[in-house]
Enzyme design. Sequence first.
Site: not given
Ligand code: BG6
Length: 507
Positions: A357, A252, A257, A165, A194-195
């Site tokens: 954040k 972002d 997500h 992404k 998309d993790h």
């Molecule tokens: C990423 C964003 O895709 O996901 C970051 O670019 C964010 O800004 C992160 O901090 C959050 O991922 P997780 O798995 O820690 O909730």
Amino acid sequence: MDAVLTNPLRVGLRQERVIPPQCIVIFGASGDLTHRKLIPALFELHRQRRLPSEFGVLGCARRPWSDADFRSRMEEALADTIASDPQAWECFAAGLFYEPADLSDPASIVRLGQRLDSIDRLRATRGNRTFYLSVSPTFYGSGTRALAAAGLLADSERSRVVIEKPFGTDYASAQTLNKVVQSCAKENQIFRIDHYLGKETVQNILVLRFANTIFEPVWNRNYIANVQITAAETVGVEERAGYYESSGALRDMVQNHLTQILALTAMEPPGRFDAEAIRNEKAKVLQAARLANESEPWKCCVRGQYGAGGSSVSPIPGYRQEPGVDPNSTTETYVATKLFIDNWRWQGVPFYVRTGKRLPKRLSEVVLTFREAPVHLFDAAGGAPTPNQLILRIQPDEGANIRFEVKAPGSGMRSRPVDMAFSYDESFGEPSDEGYVRLLADAMLGDPTLFTRSDEVEAAWRLYTPLLELIEDAPWQLPVQPYEARTWGPAAADSLLADDGLVWRRP
Ligand code: BG6
């Protein structure tokens, strides 16, 4: 009363598929994601004995590193894990290679192809290749083209490309990028990652909904009053101002997500459990979703930006004081918005989505609040009875809670809310894999179920187009509102719900 639902089957629950021989090529091998997530995930798969011995990792970047340089840098990154399993590292490291390559230089991609042929011979990887583009998004299109031009994507069964992404920066650019990558490879070779979809608890939304009979009958507008989806982070922008300044929280976190979580929460049951059936339903629900007020989007969205906060002992700088951030930046670090889904199941049910954040807690969750009981027969301990809620805890403390009213002890007939809680940790006793472990394995297996299809990604961008256009063309109508670091975002975000007689859940 906190009842814990314990699964007696604590062990032996993993059902793992065998990853075929192959070489994974990581573009951007000198970057942050490679040593923080990708190599640790591959090493974890190796430790779980899920990688075949016919396996190789080829790191690629512009730096003139050797194989030995790459291995020693990855060794540093994994130092803690290696300490507990040095033998596993020896074996894994033997399959790590490095090739200087530049996606904008066709000759270097041709050389890369030759290097891959030699790795095929050395490691018996049989021409199976997964190309992972962990590079600047500006190279996603040209990089895929360069791979195709060198013939590296020609075999649709044995080659695939994983794209990080953000996939595009708006609806039009996502459409253009889709056209480019689809002209180079078939859709089943393209893995848009998309993790969040790699998180066990996000996948659990599907199992919870479609493997049980108790939820689905009430999972609709007749019983659910509203849905809140939250992803709160305690971290700030960290060292990523260069990227984040032009992205902001909407691009972002929300477009990808949170919208994926929304899709899994709201989609119809698929006819089968396979990639196409699931992605068809996700795309359908995203196509039916819209901002609560598309013609006046400022009325259904709040943007915020964190200011300084913390204590005198550990002060937190404001966003504008972070390294690399424009001191007059108007990039949002917080977004809250309200959506509707215009279909039979969800018509009229508000979905509130928020992320930020520098909030007080790191936490992601989905809260489904049910309608009130039609008649109140009992006095409630705190005044009005609390509506039933189902809370899906995505992270940390993964699990789910159901909140319902019970009789408070004593001679009267007063009701009081309690939680029944399920915890992954208590029930299964083993930590879930990092999202990248699951997703890398799936990509290498050629299983796209947990990856975003072209129509989904476009629908997700289209959903937020009125907001993106407003921010671009008339930002004064949706200004970033300051909030103190370690607070729950700007006051206006509370008003967004207060106008509907609701409050955000304060976990
Ligand atoms: C990423 C964003 O895709 O996901 C970051 O670019 C964010 O800004 C992160 O901090 C959050 O991922 P997780 O798995 O820690 O909730």
